[in-house]
Enzyme design. Structure first.
Site, short mmCIF file in Angstrom:
data_model
loop_
_atom_site.label_atom_id
_atom_site.label_comp_id
_atom_site.label_asym_id
_atom_site.label_seq_id
_atom_site.Cartn_x
_atom_site.Cartn_y
_atom_site.Cartn_z
N GLU A 189 3.60 0.93 5.96
CA GLU A 189 2.18 1.23 6.25
C GLU A 189 1.61 0.07 7.06
OE1 GLU A 189 0.63 3.98 5.59
OE2 GLU A 189 1.70 4.96 3.94
N GLU A 202 -2.22 8.60 13.03
CA GLU A 202 -1.56 7.30 12.85
C GLU A 202 -0.76 6.95 14.10
OE1 GLU A 202 0.60 7.67 9.15
OE2 GLU A 202 -1.22 8.14 8.03
ZN ZN Z 1 0.97 8.47 7.14
#
Ligand code: ZN
Length: 404
Positions: A365, A164
């Site tokens: 997110e 990420e």
């Molecule tokens: Zn994550």
């Protein structure tokens, strides 16, 4: 830039000649005695780079100042010269204020590139403080950048999860743009950044999991024991796109003592590319480093950036304070992301923060797609996230209306 002190110079005069707030100038030179600057001493002046200039026939300091749009007193302060003794061919130093990008955002970060970029920023903006807060399993430094002098402490981190790392780029881009705005005076989305230096202390940890990020963005490490370990955890596959964990297969965002046992009982029982909470809470140096940082600083708000889904998790077991909802609604308004109060999940960094401190803590997110998100989404994701960063600089509601 470095500045050699000439007769009659004080911090106050330098602050006014170069238009740098006095507090920032003092913070850039923490080891000097402000009331005892010595002639010949070298101090740091933020926001400036230096260029050399060779005197041509017909030049005067005045014409050089005019032609380069640099105030004469800045040229005089930077050059210990007698203006009447200038000769053709002499080289002088021109101080040039930063008003354009000094970092490139064209690819995902490795831990090494992150370190280079952080050092570049500290060099140009020496009032920010960079420190190593811990080391990863592979002994790579974990860095915290702090900026500002305020009583309100806001913390943002990225790359808890290996795949990420676009979150690291987003944090670095915001840091870069914030500093550039302080230098140039250009507002960000109509919000002038100068006021925040005195009100907010920003703490940024752009890469919590450097080993994991390097595995995704660089491939297997050289160290043979680690290679063997990683390959055995990954079933001998060299495709690491699914890898979220740290280098020894522990999910760092499953490591916090907030009902850790629940996660431990229902998740993976051994090192895995994802979803193994580890042998006990905070067993991993990266997770422990972040817990120590929070305990040391006692932040007023924390944001942990992840990908993906365009949602913001903001509650934990009813322990979140009432204002957490007001703030998350603003995040949602400026980003288009959807606030979600509860999910069936424990042992995350923000869960533990809310449980221990009862202050607003969030998991954001970023973006949409399959991890690792391609770098081509970076500009769009940064635009969405920028509003959230700006909301975080305000501790009074009325400021928010100015953010679009
Ligand atoms: Zn994550």
């Amino acid at each position: 830039m470095d500045l050699v002190i000439q007769p009659g110079m004080t911090y106050y005069r330098i602050s006014s000649i170069f238009n740098v707030p006095l507090q920032q100038l003092l913070n850039a030179n923490p080891y000097t005695n402000p009331s005892m600057l010595r002639i010949g001493q070298v101090i740091k002046v933020p926001y400036y780079q230096t260029h050399s200039y060779k005197i041509q026939s017909g030049d005067t300091l005045w014409s050089v100042s005019q032609n380069n749009q640099i105030p004469l007193d800045q040229i005089l302060a930077t050059n210990p010269i007698d203006p009447y003794q200038l000769r053709v061919g002499d080289t002088i130093t021109l101080p040039v204020r930063i008003n354009n990008d000094i970092l490139n955002f064209d690819q995902l970060y490795t831990s090494e590139r992150l370190e280079d970029d952080l050092f570049t920023l500290v060099n140009q903006y020496p009032f920010i403080s960079l420190r190593e807060i811990g080391r990863s399993v592979q002994n790579k430094p974990i860095y915290e950048v702090s900026i500002g002098e305020g009583d309100k402490h806001v913390h943002i981190n990225g790359s808890f999860h290996a795949n990420e790392s676009i979150t690291t780029s987003v944090i670095m881009r915001f840091l870069h743009d914030y500093l550039l705005s302080l230098s140039s005076g250009e507002p960000i989305r109509d919000v002038n950044m100068n006021a925040f230096y005195d009100q907010i202390t920003l703490s940024l940890v752009p890469m919590v999991n450097p080993d994991g990020v390097d595995l995704i963005n660089q491939g297997l490490p050289d160290d043979e024991a680690i290679r063997d370990l990683v390959l055995s955890i990954n079933n001998q596959s060299t495709n690491f796109n699914n890898w979220k964990a740290n280098i020894r297969g522990v999910d760092l965002n499953n490591q916090y003592p907030a009902n850790w046992e629940i996660e431990s009982n229902r998740k993976r029982q051994q090192p895995s590319p994802r979803n193994y909470p580890g042998p006990y809470p905070l067993s991993e140096p990266e997770a422990k480093t972040m817990a120590n940082l929070v305990e040391e600083k006692g932040f007023d708000r924390v944001l942990a950036l992840h990908t993906q889904g365009e949602v913001i998790y903001w509650g934990y077991e009813g322990l979140e304070p009432r204002e957490a909802q007001t703030i998350v609604n603003e995040y949602g308004r400026v980003s288009g992301y959807i606030p979600i109060r509860y999910v069936d999940s424990h042992a995350g960094f923000k869960d533990w923060y809310i449980q221990e401190y009862r202050r607003p803590g969030y998991t954001v997110e970023l973006g949409r797609g399959t991890n690792p998100l391609p770098f081509s989404q970076f500009d769009e994701i940064y635009e969405e996230t920028l509003g959230i960063f700006l909301v975080n600089l305000f501790f009074e509601k009325r400021g928010w209306d100015r953010i679009k």
